[in-house]
Design an enzyme around this catalytic site. Structure first.
Site, short mmCIF file in Angstrom:
data_model
loop_
_atom_site.label_atom_id
_atom_site.label_comp_id
_atom_site.label_asym_id
_atom_site.label_seq_id
_atom_site.Cartn_x
_atom_site.Cartn_y
_atom_site.Cartn_z
N ALA A 33 0.68 -1.31 0.42
CA ALA A 33 0.10 0.36 -0.19
C ALA A 33 0.79 1.33 0.00
CB ALA A 33 -0.73 0.04 1.13
N THR A 34 0.27 2.46 -0.46
CA THR A 34 1.10 3.80 -0.73
C THR A 34 1.57 4.18 0.90
OG1 THR A 34 0.37 3.66 -3.06
CG2 THR A 34 1.53 5.90 -1.49
N LEU A 40 6.80 3.74 6.08
CA LEU A 40 8.71 2.97 5.77
C LEU A 40 9.58 4.07 5.23
CD1 LEU A 40 7.46 -0.51 4.20
CD2 LEU A 40 8.27 -0.01 7.06
N GLU A 42 9.12 7.08 5.70
CA GLU A 42 9.46 8.02 7.25
C GLU A 42 10.55 7.73 7.96
OE1 GLU A 42 7.13 11.91 7.90
OE2 GLU A 42 5.42 10.25 7.68
N GLY A 61 7.31 15.68 10.71
CA GLY A 61 6.91 15.38 9.42
C GLY A 61 6.33 16.50 8.79
N HIS A 68 4.59 5.98 -6.22
CA HIS A 68 4.95 4.84 -6.52
C HIS A 68 4.72 4.58 -8.17
CE1 HIS A 68 2.82 2.10 -3.77
NE2 HIS A 68 4.05 1.42 -4.68
N ARG A 112 10.92 17.40 7.39
CA ARG A 112 10.91 17.30 8.95
C ARG A 112 11.82 18.10 9.42
NH1 ARG A 112 9.68 12.34 9.84
NH2 ARG A 112 9.60 12.78 11.84
#
Length: 126
Positions: A33-34, A40, A42, A61, A68, A112
């Site tokens: 999934a996007t 992941l 992040e 963030g 994608h 971030r």
């Protein structure tokens, strides 16, 4: 350690059913999934600078761009690499790439901001 471009972290996962669009609700297909891919990426940015922040600091963030490019089905190994590419005061910019097999599955940037953890939490609505 100093906060400077070049810091990076690498994550390697195997796509499991819990990681799929069908499971997280962002689609109905059994591929990475996007939103899970973003989480992941992040996570990798957090790990990249974890040893370089002062005591009491963390980063949050603030901006994401993500493209994608290819689907990663259940059972595929995906490597996510995030690298700190820019430091502007408290603002950190990262580039990331996700690869599976020999292909690029996704690329993007994450910004971030470094914050004082206690002050940040104290400002949250109660």
């Amino acid at each position: 350690m100093t906060l400077a471009p070049g810091l990076q972290a690498r994550l390697l996962i195997m796509v499991e059913r819990e990681d799929t669009a069908a499971k997280v609700g962002s689609g109905d297909v059994p591929v990475l999934a996007t939103p899970r891919l973003l989480a992941l990426a992040e996570q990798a940015t957090v790990q990249a600078v974890a040893g370089a922040l002062d005591a009491g600091q963390t980063s949050v963030g603030t901006r994401v761009t993500l493209e994608h490019l290819e689907a990663s089905p259940v059972g595929t190994h995906v490597e996510i690499v995030a690298e700190l590419t820019g430091v502007d005061g408290r603002r950190l910019t990262f580039g990331f790439t996700a690869r599976h097999r020999e292909s690029v599955a996704a690329t993007g940037t994450i910004e971030r901001v470094i914050v004082d953890r206690e002050r940040f939490l104290a400002r949250l609505p109660r």
